[in-house]
Design a protein around this motif. Structure first.
Motif, PDB file in Angstrom:
ATOM      1  N   LEU A 285       0.833  -1.200   0.000  1.00 52.65           N
ATOM      2  CA  LEU A 285       0.000   0.000   0.000  1.00 52.65           C
ATOM      3  C   LEU A 285       0.868   1.250   0.000  1.00 52.65           C
ATOM      4  N   LEU A 286       0.449   2.246  -0.750  1.00 54.87           N
ATOM      5  CA  LEU A 286       1.160   3.524  -0.728  1.00 54.87           C
ATOM      6  C   LEU A 286       0.843   4.322   0.534  1.00 54.87           C
ATOM      7  N   TYR A 287      -0.386   4.166   1.055  1.00 53.99           N
ATOM      8  CA  TYR A 287      -0.812   4.970   2.214  1.00 53.99           C
ATOM      9  C   TYR A 287      -1.553   4.084   3.213  1.00 53.99           C
ATOM     10  N   PRO A 288      -0.878   3.148   3.867  1.00 57.17           N
ATOM     11  CA  PRO A 288      -1.587   2.247   4.787  1.00 57.17           C
ATOM     12  C   PRO A 288      -2.268   2.979   5.938  1.00 57.17           C
ATOM     13  N   GLU A 289      -1.761   4.168   6.285  1.00 58.31           N
ATOM     14  CA  GLU A 289      -2.327   4.911   7.405  1.00 58.31           C
ATOM     15  C   GLU A 289      -3.708   5.485   7.097  1.00 58.31           C
ATOM     16  N   ARG A 290      -4.106   5.471   5.838  1.00 54.90           N
ATOM     17  CA  ARG A 290      -5.403   6.050   5.473  1.00 54.90           C
ATOM     18  C   ARG A 290      -6.593   5.173   5.879  1.00 54.90           C
ATOM     19  N   TYR A 291      -6.335   3.908   6.226  1.00 58.47           N
ATOM     20  CA  TYR A 291      -7.426   2.945   6.324  1.00 58.47           C
ATOM     21  C   TYR A 291      -7.562   2.377   7.730  1.00 58.47           C
ATOM     22  N   ARG A 292      -8.768   1.951   8.052  1.00 55.06           N
ATOM     23  CA  ARG A 292      -9.065   1.432   9.376  1.00 55.06           C
ATOM     24  C   ARG A 292      -8.394   0.080   9.580  1.00 55.06           C
ATOM     25  N   PRO A 293      -7.677  -0.095  10.662  1.00 56.66           N
ATOM     26  CA  PRO A 293      -7.087  -1.405  10.956  1.00 56.66           C
ATOM     27  C   PRO A 293      -8.184  -2.478  11.022  1.00 56.66           C
ATOM     28  N   GLY A 294      -7.882  -3.638  10.501  1.00 54.44           N
ATOM     29  CA  GLY A 294      -8.838  -4.739  10.531  1.00 54.44           C
ATOM     30  C   GLY A 294      -9.875  -4.704   9.442  1.00 54.44           C
ATOM     31  N   SER A 295      -9.860  -3.642   8.592  1.00 54.59           N
ATOM     32  CA  SER A 295     -10.892  -3.538   7.559  1.00 54.59           C
ATOM     33  C   SER A 295     -10.437  -4.071   6.204  1.00 54.59           C
ATOM     34  N   PHE A 296      -9.212  -4.582   6.109  1.00 50.34           N
ATOM     35  CA  PHE A 296      -8.682  -4.997   4.820  1.00 50.34           C
ATOM     36  C   PHE A 296      -9.211  -6.367   4.405  1.00 50.34           C
ATOM     37  N   GLY A 297      -9.556  -6.454   3.137  1.00 50.56           N
ATOM     38  CA  GLY A 297      -9.954  -7.724   2.558  1.00 50.56           C
ATOM     39  C   GLY A 297      -9.393  -7.861   1.163  1.00 50.56           C
ATOM     40  N   ILE A 298      -9.222  -9.099   0.735  1.00 49.85           N
ATOM     41  CA  ILE A 298      -8.786  -9.383  -0.636  1.00 49.85           C
ATOM     42  C   ILE A 298      -9.789 -10.328  -1.265  1.00 49.85           C
ATOM     43  N   PHE A 299     -10.247  -9.958  -2.443  1.00 51.23           N
ATOM     44  CA  PHE A 299     -11.205 -10.759  -3.194  1.00 51.23           C
ATOM     45  C   PHE A 299     -10.530 -11.270  -4.452  1.00 51.23           C
ATOM     46  N   VAL A 300     -10.632 -12.566  -4.702  1.00 47.57           N
ATOM     47  CA  VAL A 300     -10.171 -13.189  -5.936  1.00 47.57           C
ATOM     48  C   VAL A 300     -11.375 -13.880  -6.553  1.00 47.57           C
ATOM     49  N   SER A 301     -11.599 -13.668  -7.842  1.00 45.61           N
ATOM     50  CA  SER A 301     -12.813 -14.189  -8.480  1.00 45.61           C
ATOM     51  C   SER A 301     -13.079 -15.638  -8.114  1.00 45.61           C
ATOM     52  N   GLU A 302     -12.035 -16.447  -8.162  1.00 46.53           N
ATOM     53  CA  GLU A 302     -12.188 -17.886  -7.961  1.00 46.53           C
ATOM     54  C   GLU A 302     -12.208 -18.300  -6.499  1.00 46.53           C
ATOM     55  N   LEU A 303     -11.726 -17.436  -5.616  1.00 48.74           N
ATOM     56  CA  LEU A 303     -11.597 -17.791  -4.201  1.00 48.74           C
ATOM     57  C   LEU A 303     -12.608 -17.094  -3.316  1.00 48.74           C
ATOM     58  N   GLY A 304     -13.213 -15.997  -3.801  1.00 46.31           N
ATOM     59  CA  GLY A 304     -14.091 -15.206  -2.974  1.00 46.31           C
ATOM     60  C   GLY A 304     -13.332 -14.234  -2.093  1.00 46.31           C
ATOM     61  N   TRP A 305     -14.031 -13.699  -1.092  1.00 43.60           N
ATOM     62  CA  TRP A 305     -13.450 -12.670  -0.227  1.00 43.60           C
ATOM     63  C   TRP A 305     -12.797 -13.312   0.982  1.00 43.60           C
ATOM     64  N   ARG A 306     -11.626 -12.783   1.351  1.00 37.77           N
ATOM     65  CA  ARG A 306     -10.936 -13.256   2.543  1.00 37.77           C
ATOM     66  C   ARG A 306     -10.410 -12.074   3.328  1.00 37.77           C
ATOM     67  N   GLN A 307     -10.488 -12.182   4.668  1.00 37.03           N
ATOM     68  CA  GLN A 307      -9.867 -11.181   5.524  1.00 37.03           C
ATOM     69  C   GLN A 307      -8.376 -11.163   5.254  1.00 37.03           C
ATOM     70  N   ALA A 308      -7.809  -9.961   5.104  1.00 39.62           N
ATOM     71  CA  ALA A 308      -6.404  -9.844   4.760  1.00 39.62           C
ATOM     72  C   ALA A 308      -5.579  -9.418   5.966  1.00 39.62           C
ATOM     73  N   THR A 309      -4.299  -9.768   5.924  1.00 42.37           N
ATOM     74  CA  THR A 309      -3.337  -9.391   6.953  1.00 42.37           C
ATOM     75  C   THR A 309      -2.563  -8.161   6.492  1.00 42.37           C
ATOM     76  N   LEU A 310      -2.368  -7.214   7.397  1.00 38.15           N
ATOM     77  CA  LEU A 310      -1.564  -6.030   7.104  1.00 38.15           C
ATOM     78  C   LEU A 310      -0.319  -6.061   7.977  1.00 38.15           C
ATOM     79  N   GLU A 311       0.848  -6.065   7.332  1.00 35.65           N
ATOM     80  CA  GLU A 311       2.135  -5.987   8.025  1.00 35.65           C
ATOM     81  C   GLU A 311       2.916  -4.824   7.434  1.00 35.65           C
ATOM     82  N   GLY A 312       3.005  -3.732   8.164  1.00 35.33           N
ATOM     83  CA  GLY A 312       3.627  -2.529   7.625  1.00 35.33           C
ATOM     84  C   GLY A 312       2.796  -1.995   6.475  1.00 35.33           C
ATOM     85  N   ASP A 313       3.385  -1.964   5.278  1.00 32.22           N
ATOM     86  CA  ASP A 313       2.615  -1.529   4.115  1.00 32.22           C
ATOM     87  C   ASP A 313       2.165  -2.701   3.250  1.00 32.22           C
TER      88      ASP A 313
END
Length: 355
Positions: A285-313
């Motif tokens: 991420l270019l600006y990780p500080e802009r977003y609420r901790p714990g709100s990150f998710g990653i969606f892949v068409s074939e896998l669906g939505w998953r809660q994502a881990t944030l480590e630094g950026d």
């Protein structure tokens, strides 16, 4: 001719769940929204059509809420310069060049004085398919100030690298198609197209590279998302307005509330998958500080939505599932600090040739 379904139903349905929290419309940041339309008031194409009542309602909303609807060229010029994007900026684009662009959409857009760009599927016009604009209609609209740009000659799925084709031949196949379309547009319109919208919105590193080599100033995808000062001119997102759920005023307003989520160093990147399953999917991420901790998710068409881990950026998911689809769209999403608005951005994963 067959309906050209340009967007994955899976991620379209998923994005319906990404409704932003209540905020003041337009927000404070200067993220712009580029809309894509296809058919207007033509129920024969339910997946790519917007009803005229809905379209008129959307245009009235933009006018009533003081959105600045600007030409596509003006937006590109701002992205290419230090000029920051103003808030509440909107661009209207229409893909393919169906006949209802002329008969249905143009009168409404002209009434509001809204500029717009049509990306033309050149072969459809050259072969005079009955559902497409005629060159005479294009000339009339161009004379009145409508902008026409390139959507390729043949509307091939350019990211679908044919089995057994070397990289040199694959590049030549893409280049020949784009050159043919651009040359016809230059002859018909009197000027070479500046912008290119990728057919079906499907791309890999080679598609983007060949488009850039041919001199396009900007390349447009069909990945949902907003445009910001950090947008890559060779991968500009656009928001689709189409179908039953995606053409409501409620969805239209939700789209206007979204903001960009800038990132870099995607893993896997835009080259065809070298390892499958890809063990990690994510980006920096270019600006990780802009977003609420714990709100990150990653969606892949074939896998669906998953809660994502944030480590630094670095935001990511670990994965042990092989991808079998020819193309997967990947989205990173989060909630913006303070406003709670949905921030998102996409990229594509493609299979090696012949897979």
């Amino acid at each position: 001719m067959a309906v050209r379904i340009c967007l994955s139903v899976v991620w379209l349905l998923f994005l319906l769940l990404l409704s932003p929290l209540p905020t003041t419309a337009g927000g404070g940041r200067g993220d712009a929204t580029i809309f894509i339309y296809h058919h207007f008031g033509d129920d024969r194409y339910p997946t790519t059509n917007v009803g005229m009542a809905e379209f008129k309602e959307q245009m009235a909303y933009l006018a009533a809420h003081d959105y600045a609807v600007i030409p596509l060229s003006e937006l590109v010029e701002m992205l290419a310069s230090p000029t920051p994007l103003p808030a509440k900026t909107v661009v209207i684009t229409i893909d393919d060049g169906y006949r209802t662009t002329y008969s249905e959409a143009w009168p409404v857009l002209r009434e509001y004085g809204f500029p717009f760009t049509v990306f033309l599927y050149v072969e459809g016009l050259e072969r005079r398919y009955s559902n497409y604009l005629t060159w005479e209609q294009v000339a009339e609209m161009a004379a009145a100030g409508v902008d026409f740009q390139d959507h390729s000659y043949s509307h091939h799925r350019l990211a679908d690298w044919p089995r057994g084709m070397t990289e040199d031949r694959y590049r030549a196949w893409i280049r020949d198609d784009l050159v043919k379309g651009a040359e016809i547009l230059e002859r018909r319109l009197g000027q070479r197209p500046r912008f290119f919208a990728i057919p079906y919105g499907e791309y890999n590193h080679i598609v983007l590279d060949e488009a850039q080599k041919l001199g396009y100033e900007a390349v447009f995808t069909q990945d949902a998302g907003s445009v910001s000062d950090d947008t890559d001119l060779m991968m500009i997102s656009r928001e689709p307005i189409l179908g039953t759920n995606w053409s409501t005023l409620e969805h239209f307003i939700q789209v206007l509330e979204r903001v960009d989520l800038p990132f870099t160093e995607m893993t896997p990147g835009l080259t065809p998958l070298g390892e499958n399953p890809p063990p990690r999917i994510g980006a920096r991420l270019l600006y990780p500080e802009r977003y609420r901790p714990g709100s990150f998710g990653i969606f892949v068409s074939e896998l669906g939505w998953r809660q994502a881990t944030l480590e630094g950026d670095l935001v990511y998911i670990d994965n042990d599932t092989a991808l079998t689809r020819r193309i997967n769209r990947v989205m990173i999403s989060a909630r913006e600090q303070g406003t709670g608005r949905t921030a998102l951005r996409f990229w594509m994963l493609t299979q090696p040739p012949g897979e």
